[in-house]
Design an enzyme around this catalytic site. Structure first.
Site, PDB file in Angstrom:
ATOM      1  N   HIS A   1       0.827  -1.212   0.000  1.00  0.00           N
ATOM      2  CA  HIS A   1       0.000   0.000   0.000  1.00  0.00           C
ATOM      3  C   HIS A   1       0.855   1.253   0.000  1.00  0.00           C
ATOM      4  O   HIS A   1       0.535   2.240  -0.650  1.00  0.00           O
ATOM      5  CB  HIS A   1      -0.923   0.003   1.209  1.00  0.00           C
ATOM      6  CG  HIS A   1      -1.743  -1.230   1.283  1.00  0.00           C
ATOM      7  ND1 HIS A   1      -2.355  -1.667   2.422  1.00  0.00           N
ATOM      8  CD2 HIS A   1      -2.036  -2.127   0.325  1.00  0.00           C
ATOM      9  CE1 HIS A   1      -2.988  -2.788   2.158  1.00  0.00           C
ATOM     10  NE2 HIS A   1      -2.804  -3.083   0.909  1.00  0.00           N
TER      11      HIS A   1
ATOM     12  N   CYS B   1      -4.298   0.582 -19.549  1.00  0.00           N
ATOM     13  CA  CYS B   1      -4.024   1.403 -18.361  1.00  0.00           C
ATOM     14  C   CYS B   1      -3.013   0.781 -17.397  1.00  0.00           C
ATOM     15  O   CYS B   1      -2.850   1.255 -16.285  1.00  0.00           O
ATOM     16  CB  CYS B   1      -5.316   1.726 -17.618  1.00  0.00           C
ATOM     17  SG  CYS B   1      -6.109   0.301 -16.890  1.00  0.00           S
TER      18      CYS B   1
HETATM   19  C1  PEP Z   1      -3.469  -3.554 -14.060  1.00  0.00           C
HETATM   20  O1  PEP Z   1      -3.583  -4.692 -13.585  1.00  0.00           O
HETATM   21  O2  PEP Z   1      -2.820  -3.304 -15.083  1.00  0.00           O
HETATM   22  C2  PEP Z   1      -4.113  -2.417 -13.408  1.00  0.00           C
HETATM   23  C3  PEP Z   1      -4.121  -1.218 -13.961  1.00  0.00           C
HETATM   24  O3  PEP Z   1      -4.644  -2.626 -12.193  1.00  0.00           O
HETATM   25  P1  PEP Z   1      -3.783  -2.724 -10.844  1.00  0.00           P
HETATM   26  O4  PEP Z   1      -2.363  -2.403 -11.187  1.00  0.00           O
HETATM   27  O5  PEP Z   1      -4.401  -1.765  -9.913  1.00  0.00           O
HETATM   28  O6  PEP Z   1      -3.984  -4.162 -10.471  1.00  0.00           O
END
Ligand code: PEP
Ligand code: MG
Length: 748
Positions: A364, A677
């Site tokens: 976190h 993303c």
């Molecule tokens: C991902 O898995 O690429 C994502 C954007 O989500 P997180 O990194 O929050 O798991």
């Protein structure tokens, strides 16, 4: 303990303390001390060796050896008996030193006539400062009491060293915390920073290592130990809601705190003349030295428990809280064993950098550091022992390296690096109002990832078109309880307001796996990344999901709303989540409340299965965002948290790119908007490759928008695609060399 040695020891310690009070420089004090110790121990020789640098010990004072050798005789860590004591942190006691394996004869000292040797480490809370040695002519083994007594003396010397009693200009006597030290950790967040150390939990300062009245000191110790025990018992009573691991730690604390041996040894130290505080530190140091030698991971883990308990006890004894009243230095770099996300957020953007001994890429604290774009190095082992508040420090988040008290040459090189980065940032800032288009006029929408209100000012400054991923779980992670609907609605509203009409794609709660809420009952899962997480949890326990959806609807206040569901593996999951959202909208409408003027519902594609879903899924989905961090770990079966494998497979591997292309084709066929993303969207080479393949919306951390836009504006995506295709036709495993060669050939 023998009475005679007790009173001798107390007299000696008092005399040592008196040398602190008398004027004179460090060398005078050391000389007097070696004399006092030799006299008290009835040995012909007493010598003090201190670290000159982390690998070299230097004879700094002696009674009995050739005075000419002082500040000349040196040995490496581990070399000879003195070096061995320093390395192991354990005493060496022998009646016949020259016969000992590893003995190193140093002719300049004239020590050949001394047969018996007793050396003990001068160390403080796991920090090695030097070695104290006594030698005598007659061949005899020192008794246990004598060894113990010399260790107590060494403890006082350690405290005196820490207090700066031996610093002086003669010969540059090694004082603690003066040398440059480099720590090799791992990257938590890229970026470089120069600043001054700010210890999250500053060490306790023991100003008086010597106790005058053993009974009074023991009474103080007993009282502090009882308070400590009561505190831990209370914590255990309140631990019903804790997970098993936290409870186990507390149980281990309790065992230690109630351990008779621990308290007895500290009482014995006090009998020999130490103050209660110094006795706590002595036992902490001794146990540390022992545990550090152990190869047993469980035992080494107990080191933390011991440190925590000892620190609590020291704080009780000295009344020094965490708040020492010290002022946050300019350009503070936070140094801590670990830190919770809420505490880190409290410091906020004031921090130039963060260095942790523990932590993980997905912890976190790392998530918050990333959201705040603060360079973070994790796994910087033992830095909290070395660093002092205010020490100069350089944090290289790109390499995962930290330089504490750096040499000027290192600092200068580092400043060049920071200046280059700042220069580049300025160049990128100048691009803010330029469109993100390639040379041929192909436009790519660059969005930013966010998760905290603190991110929102970056929206304008970064030149992002909107927020492509708003990670709502951060708001849950930084609290100690589930946030209320009203709180969330107010926060989401501020986010939408701040975006000033630009799109914000809210991702519903993605918890579980590495993101465990402090107030959520943890699940024992053998493989949490593939476990009960994200939308799976949201659908099985719909209370929180519904509350969050209501908050989003209210926050929209009749404006457009985009919601995406994380970690969707099947169309059923998406449909069920979407149905929940639509039901909540109906409910709000029935209550006469405004509903979003335009609703867009999307899915994050993070599991390979979703790429093979029926056409109807793609047709029924307003947009898809590829969560590359998760998708890549499942595609290559390589844990994103595991340092051994997380960088093993290239994002530009032709297999992965082929898979991404399939997703592009399927989205194009159903006219479903597609974005990417994951972290790779913010890496210029990867970003341009995705754009060349056809993903024209990329969401990344704000700091990456400039570099990606800069490169994009110089490139031609059609040419790049041709270079990628040519490389693939040639049978490569990764197109990285081809992409890099194309980009390197660009002008400007
Ligand atoms: C991902 O898995 O690429 C994502 C954007 O989500 P997180 O990194 O929050 O798991
Ligand atoms: Mg993910």
């Amino acid at each position: 303990m023998v009475d005679r040695s007790e009173s001798d020891s107390r007299t000696l310690l008092r005399r040592l303390r008196d040398t602190l009070a008398t004027p004179g420089d460090g060398q005078d004090r050391l000389d007097r001390i070696t004399h006092l110790i030799a006299h008290s121990m009835r040995t012909q020789v007493c010598s003090i060796y201190l670290f000159r640098d982390p690998e070299t010990l230097e004879l700094c004072a002696t009674e009995g050896l050739n005075p000419e050798a002082v500040h000349k005789t040196r040995m490496r860590l581990g070399e000879g008996l003195v070096g061995r004591v320093a390395r192991t942190g354990q005493p060496a006691n022998t009646a016949n030193a020259p016969a000992e394996p590893g003995f190193r004869y140093m002719p300049e000292t004239g020590e050949e006539i001394y047969s018996s040797f007793l050396g003990v480490p001068i160390q403080r809370v796991g920090e090695k400062l030097g070695v104290l040695v006594v030698q005598s002519r007659e061949a005899r083994l020192f008794s246990d009491d004598e060894v113990y007594g010399l260790e107590v003396v060494a403890m006082v010397l350690a405290e005196m060293t820490e207090l700066g009693a031996f610093t002086g200009d003669q010969g540059g006597i090694g004082a603690a915390h003066r040398f440059p030290v480099m720590f090799r950790g791992s990257t938590g967040q890229e970026g470089a920073a120069e600043g001054r150390v700010w210890l999250h939990e500053p060490r306790v300062v023991v100003t008086n290592p010597v106790g005058d009245d053993p009974d009074a000191e023991k009474a103080r110790l007993d009282e502090a130990v009882s308070t400590l025990q009561a505190q831990i018992d209370d914590m255990l009573i309140g631990s019903a809601s804790m997970d098993k691991e936290q409870r186990q730690v507390l149980e281990a604390y309790k065992m230690l705190a109630h351990s008779r041996g621990w308290v007895r040894r500290m009482s014995e130290d006090i009998d020999l003349g130490l103050s209660a505080e110094a006795a706590v530190e002595k036992e902490q140091s001794t146990a540390r030295a022992r545990l550090e030698q152990s190869t047993d991971a469980y035992l080494r883990e107990r080191l933390h428990d011991l440190d925590d308990l000892s620190n609590r006890l020291l704080r009780l004894l000295t009344g020094q809280g965490k708040d020492t009243g010290a002022e946050l230095p300019e350009n503070p770099v936070l140094v801590a064993r670990n830190i919770g996300p809420a505490e880190l957020l409290d410091y906020g953007r004031k921090l130039k950098g963060v260095v942790l001994e523990e932590g993980s890429v997905g912890s976190h604290a790392a998530i918050v550091a990333r959201a705040l774009a603060i360079p973070l190095v994790i796994h910087a082992a033992r830095i909290t022992n070395e660093a002092l508040n205010g020490d100069p420090i350089l944090v290289d988040g790109d390499q995962g390296i930290v330089h504490l008290r750096p040499e000027e040459t290192v600092a200068a090189a580092f400043r060049d690096k920071i200046a280059m980065q700042a220069e580049a940032q300025k160049r990128y800032a100048d691009l803010r109002n330029q469109p993100a288009v390639d040379r041929a006029g192909n436009r790519v929408s660059l969005m930013m990832n966010a998760g905290l209100m603190a991110d929102l000012p970056s929206l304008k400054g970064s030149g992002a078109d909107g927020v492509g991923l708003f990670r709502t779980e951060l708001q849950f992670l930084i609290r100690s309880r589930v946030p209320r609907r009203g709180e969330l609605a107010a926060l989401y509203k501020r986010v939408i307001d701040a975006a000033q009409g630009a799109k914000v794609q809210f991702r519903t709660l993605d918890i579980g796996s590495d993101k465990v809420l402090p107030y959520m009952k943890p699940q024992e899962e053998p493989n949490p990344a593939m476990g009960w997480r994200a939308i799976r949890l949201g659908l099985d326990k719909p209370g929180v999901l519904r509350m969050q959806l209501q908050a989003l609807i209210r926050a929209s206040e009749g404006r457009p709303l985009s919601v995406m569901f994380p970690f969707v593996a099947t169309p059923d999951e998406f449909n069920a989540a979407k149905a929940t959202l639509l039901r909540e909208i109906d409910r709000e409408a029935t209550l006469g409340r405004p509903v979003p003027s335009d609703l867009r519902v999307g899915a994050m594609l993070e599991t390979p299965s979703l790429a093979f879903a029926p056409d109807s899924f793609f047709a029924g989905c307003d947009f898809i965002s590829i969560g590359g961090n998760d998708l890549k770990q499942f595609f290559f079966a390589a844990d994103r948290e595991n340092e051994r494998v997380r960088r093993r497979y290239d994002t530009l591997d032709v297999s992965f790119l082929g898979f991404i292309e399939q997703i592009i084709t399927r989205c194009a066929a159903s006219d479903t908007a597609l974005s990417f993303c994951g972290e790779d969207a913010g890496r210029p080479i990867e970003a341009l490759t995705f754009a060349a393949l056809g993903i024209r919306k990329l969401s990344m951390r704000p700091a990456s928008i400039g570099p990606v836009k800069h490169l994009l504006r110089r490139a031609d995506l059609t040419e790049l695609k041709a270079a990628i295709d040519a490389a693939r036709a040639g049978g490569v495993q990764t197109v990285r060399p081809a992409v890099t060669a194309y980009l390197a050939g660009l002008q400007g």
